[in-house]
Design an enzyme around this catalytic site. Structure first.
Site, PDB file in Angstrom:
ATOM      1  CE1 TYR A   1       4.479  -2.419   6.507  1.00  0.00           C
ATOM      2  CE2 TYR A   1       3.302  -2.383   4.415  1.00  0.00           C
ATOM      3  CZ  TYR A   1       3.615  -1.789   5.622  1.00  0.00           C
ATOM      4  OH  TYR A   1       3.068  -0.567   5.958  1.00  0.00           O
TER       5      TYR A   1
ATOM      6  CB  SER B   1      -0.542  -1.313   4.684  1.00  0.00           C
ATOM      7  OG  SER B   1       0.092  -1.197   3.434  1.00  0.00           O
TER       8      SER B   1
END
Ligand SMILES: NC(=O)c1ccc[n+]([C@@H]2O[C@H](COP(=O)([O-])OP(=O)(O)OC[C@H]3O[C@@H](n4cnc5c(N)ncnc54)[C@H](OP(=O)(O)O)[C@@H]3O)[C@@H](O)[C@H]2O)c1
Length: 272
Positions: free
Chosen positions: A166, A153
């Site tokens: 995350y 990501s």
């Protein structure tokens, strides 16, 4: 199709194949002659997706109910793949998600974060790829070949507000990808490759609420993202297909341990 990019008869397992990005990738793979093995927790979602894929191409999809956090379930899955599919050419780890307590609201600080939710998010987004990779790559080690794709990501590269757990997990995915690439190539075969894709911003179930207002307009966060994205738009799930195809095919036979951005330029641009 040029042999270099041939996916026909390849068997590819995907976690998150019932999600927005994984669902789109699974369809693309089936349309290009691959067989897919869908892995997920929800039997209903798996049944619906498997049937939809088998309508595109007969007997192209199988599915197994598996929680990617449960080692024992993954070990039993490995034996089912051995018995029912005889081989595995690829694994794409797309299972992921976030939790409200691990996502800071704009008026909150780090001292408001739920540590237990944060740990759970790290677990899912890091170990939810580590476990399936370690358990299923044993089949690839026995075969002497196979390709793994992890999903990183933009949050692994620079800090992105609100999503601490995350971000830590996705940074872990990057080094896990490099570590496993070295381990599998040096100790087993140069035909076992491990790479990652770092998508920019795509509207998915896990991020829809913080990117899109109820009336369909962009949130303030969305506006900031788009201002730092030279292409000035969100990605479409189909725009991951090219990179997935490349990494699964012979075209990338000398490529391992790499994290590829598919991000409309987000990671290359300072925003100034
Ligand atoms: N959307 C974006 O902009 C974006 C950007 C960068 C990276 N990513 C990453 O791309 C991946 C897919 O994102 P997405 O937007 O497609 O997500 P999504 O639509 O929310 O789908 C998540 C998928 O993960 C599966 N899953 C969650 N927990 C699981 C578990 N414990 N065991 C097995 N499966 C599990 C879900 O299946 P069940 O419901 O059956 O559990 C579902 O298929 C994630 O890793 C995400 O972090 C997304």
């Amino acid at each position: 199709m040029n042999e270099l990019f041939d996916l026909k008869e390849k068997t590819i397992a995907l976690s998150g194949g019932t999600g927005v990005l994984g669902g789109s990738i699974a369809e693309y793979l089936v349309q290009n002659g691959a067989r897919v093995i869908l892995l997920g927790r929800s039997p209903d979602k798996l049944d619906a997706k498997r049937e939809a894929l088998n309508t595109i191409s007969e007997k192209s999809a199988a599915s197994y109910v598996v929680d990617v956090m449960k080692e024992s379930q993954l070990i039993s899955l490995r034996e089912k793949i051995r018995d029912n599919h005889s081989k595995i050419d690829g694994l794409i780890n797309l299972a992921g998600g976030n939790l409200p307590g691990a996502t800071l609201q704009p008026d909150q600080t780090i001292f408001d974060i739920s540590l237990s939710d944060t740990k759970e998010v790290v677990d899912l987004n890091l170990f939810g790829s580590v476990l399936p990779t370690i358990v299923l790559s044993q089949l690839m080690a026995e075969q002497g070949k196979g390709t793994i794709i992890n999903i990183s990501s933009m949050a692994s590269k620079q800090s992105i507000t609100r999503v601490l757990g995350y971000s830590m997990a996705k940074a872990g995915i990057d080094i896990f990808t490099k570590w496993m690439a070295e381990e599998l190539a040096t100790k087993f075969s140069d035909k076992i490759r491990v790479n990652a894709i770092a998508p920019g911003f795509f509207i998915g179930n896990q991020n829809r609420k913080i990117l899109i207002n109820e009336d369909g307009s962009h949130t303030e966060r969305s506006k900031k993202i788009l201002a730092k994205t030279p292409m000035n738009r969100f990605g479409d799930a189909s725009e991951l297909n090219g990179m997935v195809h490349y990494l699964l095919s012979e075209a990338s036979s000398f490529v391992t341990g790499t994290v590829y951005d598919v991000d409309g330029g987000f990671n290359s641009f300072t925003g100034v």
